[in-house]
Design a protein around this motif. Structure first.
Motif, PDB file in Angstrom:
ATOM      1  N   VAL A 189      48.715  79.980  26.620  1.00 57.49           N
ATOM      2  CA  VAL A 189      48.257  79.369  25.369  1.00 57.49           C
ATOM      3  C   VAL A 189      46.740  79.193  25.406  1.00 57.49           C
ATOM      4  CG1 VAL A 189      48.287  77.236  24.009  1.00 57.49           C
ATOM      5  CG2 VAL A 189      50.433  78.263  24.775  1.00 57.49           C
ATOM      6  N   GLU A 190      46.202  78.731  26.531  1.00 63.13           N
ATOM      7  CA  GLU A 190      44.749  78.575  26.675  1.00 63.13           C
ATOM      8  C   GLU A 190      44.047  79.921  26.504  1.00 63.13           C
ATOM      9  OE1 GLU A 190      42.760  76.085  26.964  1.00 63.13           O
ATOM     10  OE2 GLU A 190      44.204  74.456  27.153  1.00 63.13           O
ATOM     11  N   GLU A 191      44.619  80.968  27.094  1.00 63.72           N
ATOM     12  CA  GLU A 191      43.989  82.282  26.998  1.00 63.72           C
ATOM     13  C   GLU A 191      44.067  82.831  25.578  1.00 63.72           C
ATOM     14  OE1 GLU A 191      44.277  85.103  30.041  1.00 63.72           O
ATOM     15  OE2 GLU A 191      45.004  83.706  31.552  1.00 63.72           O
ATOM     16  N   LEU A 192      45.139  82.571  24.876  1.00 61.40           N
ATOM     17  CA  LEU A 192      45.250  83.001  23.480  1.00 61.40           C
ATOM     18  C   LEU A 192      44.201  82.308  22.625  1.00 61.40           C
ATOM     19  CD1 LEU A 192      49.136  83.002  23.113  1.00 61.40           C
ATOM     20  CD2 LEU A 192      47.671  84.993  22.757  1.00 61.40           C
ATOM     21  N   ILE A 193      44.013  81.020  22.860  1.00 59.40           N
ATOM     22  CA  ILE A 193      43.043  80.259  22.073  1.00 59.40           C
ATOM     23  C   ILE A 193      41.623  80.758  22.313  1.00 59.40           C
ATOM     24  CG2 ILE A 193      42.002  77.965  21.802  1.00 59.40           C
ATOM     25  CD1 ILE A 193      44.790  76.780  22.335  1.00 59.40           C
ATOM     26  N   PRO A 234      59.604  93.324  19.252  1.00 61.25           N
ATOM     27  CA  PRO A 234      59.011  92.023  19.597  1.00 61.25           C
ATOM     28  C   PRO A 234      57.490  92.047  19.626  1.00 61.25           C
ATOM     29  CG  PRO A 234      60.125  93.005  21.500  1.00 61.25           C
ATOM     30  CD  PRO A 234      60.516  93.810  20.307  1.00 61.25           C
ATOM     31  N   ALA A 235      56.890  93.207  19.948  1.00 55.95           N
ATOM     32  CA  ALA A 235      55.425  93.306  19.928  1.00 55.95           C
ATOM     33  C   ALA A 235      54.906  93.140  18.504  1.00 55.95           C
ATOM     34  CB  ALA A 235      54.982  94.649  20.515  1.00 55.95           C
ATOM     35  N   GLN A 236      55.561  93.788  17.553  1.00 58.28           N
ATOM     36  CA  GLN A 236      55.172  93.663  16.146  1.00 58.28           C
ATOM     37  C   GLN A 236      55.334  92.227  15.664  1.00 58.28           C
ATOM     38  OE1 GLN A 236      54.137  96.186  13.515  1.00 58.28           O
ATOM     39  NE2 GLN A 236      53.578  94.117  12.929  1.00 58.28           N
ATOM     40  N   PHE A 237      56.432  91.599  16.050  1.00 55.26           N
ATOM     41  CA  PHE A 237      56.706  90.222  15.647  1.00 55.26           C
ATOM     42  C   PHE A 237      55.657  89.265  16.203  1.00 55.26           C
ATOM     43  CE2 PHE A 237      59.108  86.196  16.597  1.00 55.26           C
ATOM     44  CZ  PHE A 237      59.167  85.747  15.294  1.00 55.26           C
ATOM     45  N   LEU A 238      55.285  89.453  17.465  1.00 59.77           N
ATOM     46  CA  LEU A 238      54.276  88.584  18.076  1.00 59.77           C
ATOM     47  C   LEU A 238      52.922  88.772  17.413  1.00 59.77           C
ATOM     48  CD1 LEU A 238      53.172  86.622  20.123  1.00 59.77           C
ATOM     49  CD2 LEU A 238      53.131  88.469  21.822  1.00 59.77           C
ATOM     50  N   ALA A 239      52.505  90.016  17.197  1.00 62.68           N
ATOM     51  CA  ALA A 239      51.210  90.271  16.570  1.00 62.68           C
ATOM     52  C   ALA A 239      51.163  89.693  15.159  1.00 62.68           C
ATOM     53  CB  ALA A 239      50.933  91.772  16.543  1.00 62.68           C
ATOM     54  N   HIS A 240      52.235  89.890  14.388  1.00 64.21           N
ATOM     55  CA  HIS A 240      52.292  89.361  13.019  1.00 64.21           C
ATOM     56  C   HIS A 240      52.244  87.832  13.034  1.00 64.21           C
ATOM     57  CE1 HIS A 240      53.492  88.916   8.824  1.00 64.21           C
ATOM     58  NE2 HIS A 240      54.433  88.085   9.233  1.00 64.21           N
ATOM     59  N   SER A 241      53.007  87.207  13.937  1.00 65.94           N
ATOM     60  CA  SER A 241      53.037  85.740  14.014  1.00 65.94           C
ATOM     61  C   SER A 241      51.676  85.175  14.361  1.00 65.94           C
ATOM     62  CB  SER A 241      54.075  85.300  15.056  1.00 65.94           C
ATOM     63  OG  SER A 241      55.369  85.738  14.706  1.00 65.94           O
ATOM     64  N   LEU A 242      50.972  85.836  15.290  1.00 65.29           N
ATOM     65  CA  LEU A 242      49.628  85.381  15.652  1.00 65.29           C
ATOM     66  C   LEU A 242      48.653  85.554  14.496  1.00 65.29           C
ATOM     67  CD1 LEU A 242      49.389  86.872  19.268  1.00 65.29           C
ATOM     68  CD2 LEU A 242      49.469  84.434  18.679  1.00 65.29           C
ATOM     69  N   ASN A 290      58.639  82.940  20.258  1.00 66.73           N
ATOM     70  CA  ASN A 290      58.696  81.707  19.470  1.00 66.73           C
ATOM     71  C   ASN A 290      58.158  80.515  20.257  1.00 66.73           C
ATOM     72  OD1 ASN A 290      59.740  82.738  17.067  1.00 66.73           O
ATOM     73  ND2 ASN A 290      61.845  82.628  17.798  1.00 66.73           N
ATOM     74  N   VAL A 291      58.411  80.498  21.563  1.00 65.05           N
ATOM     75  CA  VAL A 291      57.877  79.432  22.414  1.00 65.05           C
ATOM     76  C   VAL A 291      56.348  79.437  22.381  1.00 65.05           C
ATOM     77  CG1 VAL A 291      57.615  78.671  24.808  1.00 65.05           C
ATOM     78  CG2 VAL A 291      59.877  79.278  23.948  1.00 65.05           C
ATOM     79  N   LEU A 292      55.761  80.612  22.515  1.00 67.08           N
ATOM     80  CA  LEU A 292      54.296  80.710  22.507  1.00 67.08           C
ATOM     81  C   LEU A 292      53.713  80.281  21.168  1.00 67.08           C
ATOM     82  CD1 LEU A 292      53.854  84.129  24.365  1.00 67.08           C
ATOM     83  CD2 LEU A 292      53.446  81.838  25.291  1.00 67.08           C
ATOM     84  N   ILE A 293      54.335  80.729  20.067  1.00 66.43           N
ATOM     85  CA  ILE A 293      53.837  80.367  18.733  1.00 66.43           C
ATOM     86  C   ILE A 293      53.975  78.865  18.504  1.00 66.43           C
ATOM     87  CG2 ILE A 293      54.140  80.716  16.262  1.00 66.43           C
ATOM     88  CD1 ILE A 293      52.903  83.086  17.785  1.00 66.43           C
ATOM     89  N   ALA A 294      55.108  78.284  18.936  1.00 61.69           N
ATOM     90  CA  ALA A 294      55.316  76.843  18.781  1.00 61.69           C
ATOM     91  C   ALA A 294      54.291  76.056  19.592  1.00 61.69           C
ATOM     92  CB  ALA A 294      56.734  76.470  19.212  1.00 61.69           C
ATOM     93  N   ALA A 295      53.983  76.541  20.800  1.00 66.17           N
ATOM     94  CA  ALA A 295      52.988  75.856  21.639  1.00 66.17           C
ATOM     95  C   ALA A 295      51.608  75.907  20.998  1.00 66.17           C
ATOM     96  CB  ALA A 295      52.961  76.497  23.030  1.00 66.17           C
ATOM     97  N   LEU A 296      51.266  77.042  20.393  1.00 64.99           N
ATOM     98  CA  LEU A 296      49.992  77.148  19.679  1.00 64.99           C
ATOM     99  C   LEU A 296      49.957  76.202  18.485  1.00 64.99           C
ATOM    100  CD1 LEU A 296      49.492  81.016  19.762  1.00 64.99           C
ATOM    101  CD2 LEU A 296      48.004  79.335  20.849  1.00 64.99           C
TER     102      LEU A 296
END
Length: 304
Positions: free
Chosen positions: A146-150, A166-174, A270-276
């Protein structure tokens, strides 16, 4: 994986000098380069089935990968343990609430998945994949990512074939919560062009499952060459992608049909997006409002 069944090592490698210290995962990592394919498969099974390994015999563990009890014992010795019993004791010591874990395993054994109901088998398997992944995820590692994403000025999410969804879903969610994220799904020339944009301060999230795309692994190598950090999401902590990465998550992907299940991968996303969302609520709210306004201005959605 076919070669793992064909090749059999009659004489295991002697323990390396740095394999006698550290926890189980550190010992396996230290010996990985000298392991045969069969030993790598055994290592992967041990790391992903530690609750089972905490009470199974050496012969029961060997049966799971088509190896003898003697092979399992020699593998434990290769890691620097006196034998299987000492390795098993080390596994138990690292497990949280060992007694409760045994109870959960016993409950699972007493409630097997339905054998004649395909929908229920699929749901059951996906639930077990999510549980196994949830139990293995290190919360400190989530915080690190999460720190690295920020901090990242640009995020590349790479995945091909089975890993593309899942790669498409993660990129879109971010992207919709305000991050400069790009999905790289096609490999080949397209991925090579994206690789040219890698630089220090960027972040690559590589998703690789089952039969690993050469292009994804090469992109990870190139990313690190240009100073881009690499996060891997894979189903095998000993695969090339995981060992190249600066940080790796392992997910359970057991499937019922011909293919693997990526349900647990989506759960981890979803865990990563929720943490962000927890860390940056104001930024994410502003971004979601702007995205929603853009959708409405373009008359892109049907609201019912």
């Amino acid at each position: 994986y076919v070669s793992w069944y064909i090749r059999f090592m009659s004489n295991d490698v002697l323990p390396s000098s740095n394999s006698t210290n550290g926890n189980l995962e550190e010992r396996i990592s230290a010996c990985r380069a000298s392991m045969s394919p069969k030993q790598k498969r055994l290592a992967h099974f041990i790391l992903t089935h530690q609750y089972f390994m905490s009470f199974a015999s050496a012969s029961q563990a060997g049966e799971k990968i088509g190896a003898s009890a003697a092979t399992v014992v020699r593998f434990a010795q290769m890691l620097g343990y006196s034998g299987f019993s000492e390795m098993q004791a080390a596994i138990r010591a690292d497990l949280p609430s060992y007694g409760k874990a045994i109870e959960r395993i016993q409950e699972r054994l007493e409630s097997p998945p339905p054998s004649d109901n395909n929908p229920q088998k699929v749901f059951y398997t996906d639930i077990q994949n999510i549980k196994q992944t949830a139990n293995s995820i290190d919360e400190a590692k989530i915080e690190q990512v999460v720190e690295e994403l920020i901090k990242a000025k640009r995020i590349f999410v790479v995945g091909s074939g089975l890993s593309a969804a899942p790669a498409q879903f993660l990129a879109h969610s971010l992207k919709i919560i305000g991050f400069d994220a790009h999905a790289c799904l096609d490999g080949g020339l397209s991925l090579a062009a994206d690789t040219a944009l890698f630089e220090e301060g960027c972040l690559m999230i590589a998703i690789g499952l089952w039969r690993y795309a050469r292009s994804t692994i090469q992109a990870a190598v190139n990313a690190q060459r240009y100073g881009t950090r690499v996060i891997a999401i894979t189903d095998n902590s000993l695969c090339s992608l995981a060992t190249i990465a600066d940080c790796a998550f392992e997910v359970a992907t057991r499937g019922v049909a011909h293919s693997l299940s990526v349900t647990a991968v989506f759960s981890l996303v979803n865990v990563l997006i929720a943490a962000l969302s927890d860390r940056l609520p104001e930024q994410i709210l502003r971004s979601l409002r702007r995205v929603d306004a853009a959708y409405l201005d373009g008359n892109l959605l049907i609201v019912e």
